[in-house]
Design a protein around this motif. Structure first.
Motif, PDB file in Angstrom:
ATOM      1  N   SER A  73       0.845  -1.155   0.024  1.00 47.75           N
ATOM      2  CA  SER A  73       0.076  -0.161   0.052  1.00 47.75           C
ATOM      3  C   SER A  73       0.972   1.300   0.360  1.00 47.75           C
ATOM      4  CB  SER A  73      -1.064   0.124   1.217  1.00 47.75           C
ATOM      5  OG  SER A  73      -1.628   1.177   1.102  1.00 47.75           O
ATOM      6  N   ARG A  74       0.418   2.130  -0.719  1.00 48.71           N
ATOM      7  CA  ARG A  74       1.009   3.422  -0.746  1.00 48.71           C
ATOM      8  C   ARG A  74       0.590   4.035   0.616  1.00 48.71           C
ATOM      9  NH1 ARG A  74      -1.489   8.469  -2.440  1.00 48.71           N
ATOM     10  NH2 ARG A  74      -3.612   8.125  -3.071  1.00 48.71           N
ATOM     11  N   PHE A  75      -0.290   3.766   1.583  1.00 41.39           N
ATOM     12  CA  PHE A  75      -0.717   4.074   2.820  1.00 41.39           C
ATOM     13  C   PHE A  75       0.012   3.449   3.832  1.00 41.39           C
ATOM     14  CE2 PHE A  75      -4.693   4.578   0.044  1.00 41.39           C
ATOM     15  CZ  PHE A  75      -4.532   5.970  -0.040  1.00 41.39           C
ATOM     16  N   PRO A  76       0.171   4.180   4.926  1.00 34.76           N
ATOM     17  CA  PRO A  76       0.698   3.262   5.987  1.00 34.76           C
ATOM     18  C   PRO A  76       0.096   2.115   6.297  1.00 34.76           C
ATOM     19  CG  PRO A  76       0.520   5.642   6.591  1.00 34.76           C
ATOM     20  CD  PRO A  76      -0.158   5.414   5.271  1.00 34.76           C
ATOM     21  N   ILE A  77       0.871   0.874   6.670  1.00 35.01           N
ATOM     22  CA  ILE A  77       0.267  -0.188   7.351  1.00 35.01           C
ATOM     23  C   ILE A  77       0.437  -0.488   8.940  1.00 35.01           C
ATOM     24  CG2 ILE A  77       0.356  -2.617   7.106  1.00 35.01           C
ATOM     25  CD1 ILE A  77       1.056  -2.442   4.140  1.00 35.01           C
ATOM     26  N   ALA A  78      -0.479  -0.541   9.485  1.00 31.49           N
ATOM     27  CA  ALA A  78      -0.412  -0.488  10.960  1.00 31.49           C
ATOM     28  C   ALA A  78      -0.046  -1.687  11.552  1.00 31.49           C
ATOM     29  CB  ALA A  78      -1.711   0.121  11.629  1.00 31.49           C
ATOM     30  N   GLY A  79      -0.366  -2.900  10.797  1.00 33.88           N
ATOM     31  CA  GLY A  79       0.031  -4.001  11.365  1.00 33.88           C
ATOM     32  C   GLY A  79      -0.888  -5.244  10.529  1.00 33.88           C
ATOM     33  N   VAL A  80      -0.512  -6.530  10.759  1.00 30.87           N
ATOM     34  CA  VAL A  80      -1.084  -7.477  10.365  1.00 30.87           C
ATOM     35  C   VAL A  80      -2.132  -8.066  11.244  1.00 30.87           C
ATOM     36  CG1 VAL A  80       0.457  -8.031   8.578  1.00 30.87           C
ATOM     37  CG2 VAL A  80       0.618  -9.051  10.676  1.00 30.87           C
TER      38      VAL A  80
END
Length: 170
Positions: free
Chosen positions: A44-51
């Motif tokens: 993602s071009r957006f932040p990834i907060a976790g899985v």
């Protein structure tokens, strides 16, 4: 903006490992990367907060601050029920002739994978979270193999394939 990757691993190296091509693609794009298992990933071009705990999905933080739960699957490719019905050899899969036999074979092949997905996806839906599902289901949709499709000559028989039925029901 958000991509689900399946088969993101490259050719096996001499040491038995696979390169993580999804991570490399994310790096080249300047995007974020959430590795999953089995060569899957969410980019993602957006932040990834976790899985999610079992790595069925990732939590992407949209510009608004809202969290989007992006689930990404790659279900078992075989046996492939249309080939079984159409008598196309594929591995050691037996040929099948009835809708019931096709449904049973599809559930046997992909049912556990669908259950693992739904174990993480359903609580997010029940909580009212925004959810997106991407992936390679390796199974036709129950919405395609319908009596109308048979009448139009687009499917050889109506088959209520279980993967999409279970997901839609959930």
């Amino acid at each position: 903006d958000i991509v689900g990757i399946q088969e993101g691993h490259g050719q096996r190296r001499p040491d038995g490992t696979h390169p993580d091509n999804a991570a490399e693609i994310a790096k080249l794009l300047g995007w974020n990367h959430a590795p999953q298992v089995g060569g899957r990933a969410v980019l993602s071009r957006f932040p990834i907060a976790g899985v999610t705990p079992e790595r069925q999905g990732a939590i992407v933080v949209l510009p608004s601050g809202r969290r989007l739960h992006v689930f990404n699957v790659h279900l078992a490719p075989s046996p492939y029920q249309p080939y079984q019905l159409l008598r196309i050899p594929y591995g050691n899969a037996p040929f099948l002739e009835t809708a019931g036999a096709l449904v049973d074979a599809a559930e046997a092949a992909r049912g556990a994978g669908v259950t693992a997905l739904l174990n993480e996806l359903v609580p997010r839906v029940q909580a009212g979270d925004a959810v997106v599902l991407t992936g390679d289901f390796n199974e036709p949709s129950h919405q395609d193999w319908t009596p109308a499709a048979v009448d139009a000559g687009l499917a050889p028989m109506a088959v209520p394939f279980p993967t999409t039925r279970r997901i839609v029901a959930a």
